[in-house]
Design a protein around this motif. Structure first.
Motif, PDB file in Angstrom:
ATOM      1  N   LEU A   1     -33.992  -9.880  19.974  1.00  0.00           N
ATOM      2  CA  LEU A   1     -33.468  -9.808  18.622  1.00  0.00           C
ATOM      3  C   LEU A   1     -34.600  -9.664  17.622  1.00  0.00           C
ATOM      4  CD1 LEU A   1     -30.784 -12.676  18.684  1.00  0.00           C
ATOM      5  CD2 LEU A   1     -30.519 -10.279  19.355  1.00  0.00           C
ATOM      6  N   GLY A   2     -34.324  -8.912  16.556  1.00  0.00           N
ATOM      7  CA  GLY A   2     -35.279  -8.796  15.475  1.00  0.00           C
ATOM      8  C   GLY A   2     -35.153  -9.975  14.535  1.00  0.00           C
ATOM      9  N   PRO A   3     -35.962 -10.031  13.481  1.00  0.00           N
ATOM     10  CA  PRO A   3     -35.906 -11.142  12.520  1.00  0.00           C
ATOM     11  C   PRO A   3     -34.561 -11.259  11.816  1.00  0.00           C
ATOM     12  CG  PRO A   3     -37.313  -9.356  11.710  1.00  0.00           C
ATOM     13  CD  PRO A   3     -37.016  -9.056  13.134  1.00  0.00           C
ATOM     14  N   ASP A   4     -33.769 -10.177  11.814  1.00  0.00           N
ATOM     15  CA  ASP A   4     -32.433 -10.206  11.223  1.00  0.00           C
ATOM     16  C   ASP A   4     -31.361 -10.573  12.248  1.00  0.00           C
ATOM     17  OD1 ASP A   4     -32.569  -7.924  12.750  1.00  0.00           O
ATOM     18  OD2 ASP A   4     -32.100  -6.532  11.131  1.00  0.00           O
ATOM     19  N   ARG A   5     -31.798 -10.983  13.448  1.00  0.00           N
ATOM     20  CA  ARG A   5     -30.917 -11.392  14.545  1.00  0.00           C
ATOM     21  C   ARG A   5     -30.101 -10.222  15.097  1.00  0.00           C
ATOM     22  NH1 ARG A   5     -27.004 -14.686  12.729  1.00  0.00           N
ATOM     23  NH2 ARG A   5     -26.518 -15.323  14.868  1.00  0.00           N
ATOM     24  N   ILE A   6     -30.541  -9.010  14.884  1.00  0.00           N
ATOM     25  CA  ILE A   6     -29.875  -7.832  15.430  1.00  0.00           C
ATOM     26  C   ILE A   6     -30.619  -7.386  16.685  1.00  0.00           C
ATOM     27  CG2 ILE A   6     -29.392  -5.385  15.020  1.00  0.00           C
ATOM     28  CD1 ILE A   6     -28.773  -6.058  12.156  1.00  0.00           C
ATOM     29  N   ALA A   7     -29.846  -7.035  17.729  1.00  0.00           N
ATOM     30  CA  ALA A   7     -30.446  -6.569  18.981  1.00  0.00           C
ATOM     31  C   ALA A   7     -31.255  -5.303  18.718  1.00  0.00           C
ATOM     32  CB  ALA A   7     -29.353  -6.300  20.007  1.00  0.00           C
ATOM     33  N   THR A   8     -32.445  -5.271  19.284  1.00  0.00           N
ATOM     34  CA  THR A   8     -33.376  -4.178  18.989  1.00  0.00           C
ATOM     35  C   THR A   8     -33.300  -3.016  19.976  1.00  0.00           C
ATOM     36  OG1 THR A   8     -35.124  -5.254  20.293  1.00  0.00           O
ATOM     37  CG2 THR A   8     -35.008  -5.790  17.941  1.00  0.00           C
ATOM     38  N   LYS A   9     -32.580  -3.192  21.069  1.00  0.00           N
ATOM     39  CA  LYS A   9     -32.644  -2.233  22.178  1.00  0.00           C
ATOM     40  C   LYS A   9     -32.307  -0.809  21.771  1.00  0.00           C
ATOM     41  CE  LYS A   9     -31.266  -1.694  27.014  1.00  0.00           C
ATOM     42  NZ  LYS A   9     -30.508  -2.315  28.144  1.00  0.00           N
ATOM     43  N   TYR A  10     -31.277  -0.634  20.974  1.00  0.00           N
ATOM     44  CA  TYR A  10     -30.826   0.716  20.644  1.00  0.00           C
ATOM     45  C   TYR A  10     -31.051   1.071  19.176  1.00  0.00           C
ATOM     46  CZ  TYR A  10     -28.486   0.135  25.130  1.00  0.00           C
ATOM     47  OH  TYR A  10     -28.227  -0.096  26.456  1.00  0.00           O
ATOM     48  N   LEU A  11     -31.856   0.316  18.490  1.00  0.00           N
ATOM     49  CA  LEU A  11     -32.090   0.592  17.069  1.00  0.00           C
ATOM     50  C   LEU A  11     -32.742   1.953  16.875  1.00  0.00           C
ATOM     51  CD1 LEU A  11     -33.342  -2.785  15.549  1.00  0.00           C
ATOM     52  CD2 LEU A  11     -31.058  -1.774  15.463  1.00  0.00           C
ATOM     53  N   ASN A  12     -32.379   2.601  15.759  1.00  0.00           N
ATOM     54  CA  ASN A  12     -33.011   3.848  15.384  1.00  0.00           C
ATOM     55  C   ASN A  12     -33.125   3.859  13.860  1.00  0.00           C
ATOM     56  OD1 ASN A  12     -30.669   5.427  14.095  1.00  0.00           O
ATOM     57  ND2 ASN A  12     -29.783   4.830  16.089  1.00  0.00           N
ATOM     58  N   PRO A  13     -33.926   4.736  13.310  1.00  0.00           N
ATOM     59  CA  PRO A  13     -34.153   4.727  11.835  1.00  0.00           C
ATOM     60  C   PRO A  13     -32.906   5.009  11.010  1.00  0.00           C
ATOM     61  CG  PRO A  13     -35.842   6.023  12.975  1.00  0.00           C
ATOM     62  CD  PRO A  13     -34.769   5.744  13.976  1.00  0.00           C
ATOM     63  N   ASN A  14     -31.851   5.520  11.635  1.00  0.00           N
ATOM     64  CA  ASN A  14     -30.686   5.949  10.868  1.00  0.00           C
ATOM     65  C   ASN A  14     -29.531   4.935  10.835  1.00  0.00           C
ATOM     66  OD1 ASN A  14     -31.876   8.527  10.334  1.00  0.00           O
ATOM     67  ND2 ASN A  14     -31.323   9.146  12.417  1.00  0.00           N
ATOM     68  N   ILE A  15     -29.698   3.783  11.462  1.00  0.00           N
ATOM     69  CA  ILE A  15     -28.588   2.833  11.468  1.00  0.00           C
ATOM     70  C   ILE A  15     -28.300   2.358  10.040  1.00  0.00           C
ATOM     71  CG2 ILE A  15     -29.125   2.025  13.799  1.00  0.00           C
ATOM     72  CD1 ILE A  15     -30.016  -0.630  12.401  1.00  0.00           C
ATOM     73  N   ILE A  16     -27.063   1.975   9.833  1.00  0.00           N
ATOM     74  CA  ILE A  16     -26.633   1.529   8.500  1.00  0.00           C
ATOM     75  C   ILE A  16     -26.860   0.036   8.375  1.00  0.00           C
ATOM     76  CG2 ILE A  16     -24.736   1.467   6.843  1.00  0.00           C
ATOM     77  CD1 ILE A  16     -23.407   3.687   8.554  1.00  0.00           C
ATOM     78  N   ARG A  17     -27.615  -0.361   7.385  1.00  0.00           N
ATOM     79  CA  ARG A  17     -27.872  -1.779   7.117  1.00  0.00           C
ATOM     80  C   ARG A  17     -27.241  -2.151   5.778  1.00  0.00           C
ATOM     81  NH1 ARG A  17     -31.890  -3.835  10.438  1.00  0.00           N
ATOM     82  NH2 ARG A  17     -33.206  -2.294  11.531  1.00  0.00           N
ATOM     83  N   PRO A  18     -26.940  -3.423   5.589  1.00  0.00           N
ATOM     84  CA  PRO A  18     -26.453  -3.841   4.273  1.00  0.00           C
ATOM     85  C   PRO A  18     -27.431  -3.449   3.178  1.00  0.00           C
ATOM     86  CG  PRO A  18     -26.170  -5.607   5.867  1.00  0.00           C
ATOM     87  CD  PRO A  18     -26.976  -4.545   6.546  1.00  0.00           C
ATOM     88  N   ALA A  19     -26.916  -2.930   2.083  1.00  0.00           N
ATOM     89  CA  ALA A  19     -27.786  -2.446   1.013  1.00  0.00           C
ATOM     90  C   ALA A  19     -28.678  -3.552   0.469  1.00  0.00           C
ATOM     91  CB  ALA A  19     -26.947  -1.841  -0.103  1.00  0.00           C
ATOM     92  N   ALA A  20     -28.211  -4.784   0.539  1.00  0.00           N
ATOM     93  CA  ALA A  20     -28.977  -5.913  -0.005  1.00  0.00           C
ATOM     94  C   ALA A  20     -30.103  -6.340   0.901  1.00  0.00           C
ATOM     95  CB  ALA A  20     -28.054  -7.101  -0.282  1.00  0.00           C
ATOM     96  N   SER A  21     -30.107  -5.869   2.158  1.00  0.00           N
ATOM     97  CA  SER A  21     -31.137  -6.341   3.102  1.00  0.00           C
ATOM     98  C   SER A  21     -32.426  -5.583   2.950  1.00  0.00           C
ATOM     99  CB  SER A  21     -30.617  -6.212   4.536  1.00  0.00           C
ATOM    100  OG  SER A  21     -30.440  -4.844   4.870  1.00  0.00           O
TER     101      SER A  21
END
Length: 475
Positions: free
Chosen positions: A455-475
């Motif tokens: 998990l990353g510091p935001d507690r999201i699994a990092t395995k399939y992350l890519n630069p285009n994923i949608i994150r909350p605008a406030a994060s």
């Protein structure tokens, strides 16, 4: 494999199609299930604030939302995918109650005018246990979001989902990467790094003399291995000293369960936990316990609370009378006293659907999705949905379950335990029906060695992350 369900199904047809579609080839929406006539929608939406689901003001109703704002969204329509594993040949109808619930809730919402006036079109997908990735590949090309679904083999589809930015509000997740996946929010979160251990603490209160006599049944299935590793850490936190008898069962089944039952008997087990659902293989193990002369307290996930266990126990002389299932949901038996449960039963039963615990779970996630979608108004995009969902920190599905924190992916701190006798479930703990026991100690931070993913510091699994994923605008 998919079928389309739109806003108005003939009563009973949803249940039939959920089964027959398991063998159908891929096809687009069936126009024979069209939306309600505009006049009906207008009449239904005359006083939307008066419509409730339990204690929740309905998020559905007429409106003037316009714009083709994202894939699957037009001036008049929102396309969502949903589904279950009902076509699994070894357990036909597996989790069918989830598909039935979402189909019924789509109709319930559309009858009020949809979401801000846009009608919802739902496409049912049958994961059939082994087809989860094929399902997600199909959904990626047409759906706005996946809602109220759950696939046992979601580890095979998560990479596909993330790659196409298909945001999701599932009924449940199984694999670690899906449980803490990006762009995912659940009505009842089940993250890998925190757990609601209420059932273990409550079983400890119910059977204090068995703290040194419990064990966990291991499996060859990777997702169950991850789950049981986490369960062991929760059991330890609740004061159990597990016996670690070393019994591992093949997920596909064993030719005989007697040797495994004998091993548990030799180990001195008086209580057992299973992370599997009530399927034939587990029932064969229970029969083997009887054959070798032991009758351990049998403890399982909330999926054991349902017709499969009830019917099997009735047909097999009460061999499962020692079954205990921990839940954060209200029992369906409490429909007379809990308005949200009655609403769920009424809505699904009117469609001829199956009512069961996972159906309530799918319903909660649908309502969570709809609540966020209403707030987006005309600007119904996946980005807006992620922004809105991330800000919902108190959620109980209108009273269907204990309060959770979907926005932070945190589980409840409450629970209850049901027990089975013959064909009847009852609430065993706390003893007052319709109540939960809550305690901050029930929330367990699990050891990273049990997570099954990074998990990353935001507690999201990092395995399939890519630069285009949608994150909350406030994060």
């Amino acid at each position: 494999m998919k079928r389309s369900t739109a806003s108005k199904l003939v009563a009973g047809l949803a249940a039939t199609m959920a089964v027959t579609s398991a063998c159908a080839s891929d096809r687009g929406p069936d126009s024979s299930f069209g939306g309600l006539a505009p006049v009906a929608a207008a009449e239904a939406a005359a006083a939307p604030s008066e419509v409730k689901f339990g204690t929740l003001e309905s998020p559905c109703g007429a409106g003037d939302a316009v714009g083709a704002t994202d894939q699957g969204v037009t001036d008049t329509e929102i396309r969502i995918g949903f589904g279950d594993d009902s076509g699994y040949v070894k357990s036909p109808g597996l989790n069918k109650e989830m598909g039935d619930a979402v189909a019924a809730m789509i109709d319930w919402c559309n009858e009020q005018g949809g979401i801000n006036g846009r009608q919802i079109t739902g496409t049912y997908y049958d994961g059939a246990m082994t087809q989860a990735n094929a399902v997600m590949q199909n959904a990626c090309g047409s759906e706005f979001m996946m809602v109220g679904h759950g696939f046992a083999m979601d580890q095979t589809s998560e990479q596909t989902r993330v790659a196409c930015n298909l945001a999701a509000v599932p009924a449940f997740t199984v694999s670690p990467d899906a449980a803490n996946g990006p762009m995912t929010y659940q009505g009842v979160p089940f993250p890998v790094d925190y757990a609601n251990g209420s059932q273990w603490f409550q079983i400890a209160e119910m059977y204090p003399d068995l703290l040194n006599d419990f064990d966990v049944i291991d499996s060859t299935m990777p997702t169950i291995i991850t789950s049981t590793n986490k369960i062991r850490s929760i059991a330890t936190a609740a004061g159990f000293n597990l016996k670690n008898c070393g019994v591992t069962l093949n997920y596909e089944g064993e030719s005989s369960y007697v040797p495994f039952a004998e091993k548990f008997k030799e180990c001195g087990v008086k209580g057992l936990w299973t992370s599997r659902s009530p399927v034939p293989a587990e029932f064969n193990l229970v029969k083997a316990f009887d054959q070798v002369g032991i009758d351990p307290i049998f403890m399982g996930e909330a999926t054991w609370y349902g017709d499969a266990a009830r019917e099997w126990n009735g047909a097999n002389g009460g061999l499962l009378d020692n079954l205990n299932a921990g839940m954060t949901f209200q029992m369906i038996e409490n429909a007379d006293t809990v308005p949200a449960v009655k609403d769920y039963v009424d809505v699904v039963s009117e469609q001829g659907g199956k009512t069961a615990l996972l159906g309530m779970q799918a319903t909660s996630s649908f309502l969570l999705w709809a609540t966020a979608a209403r707030e987006c108004g005309s600007d119904l995009t996946r980005q807006c949905m992620i922004d809105e969902l991330s800000e919902i920190h108190e959620w109980d599905g209108g009273g269907l379950h204990a309060v959770t924190d979907p926005g932070a992916n945190m589980p409840a701190k409450c629970g209850l335990v049901t027990t089975l006798e013959g064909t009847e479930f009852s609430q065993a703990f706390p003893t007052e029906a319709g109540t939960f026991k809550c305690d901050d100690s029930y929330l367990i931070a699990t050891d990273a060695s049990t997570w099954g993913t990074d998990l990353g510091p935001d507690r999201i699994a990092t395995k399939y992350l890519n630069p285009n994923i949608i994150r909350p605008a406030a994060s």
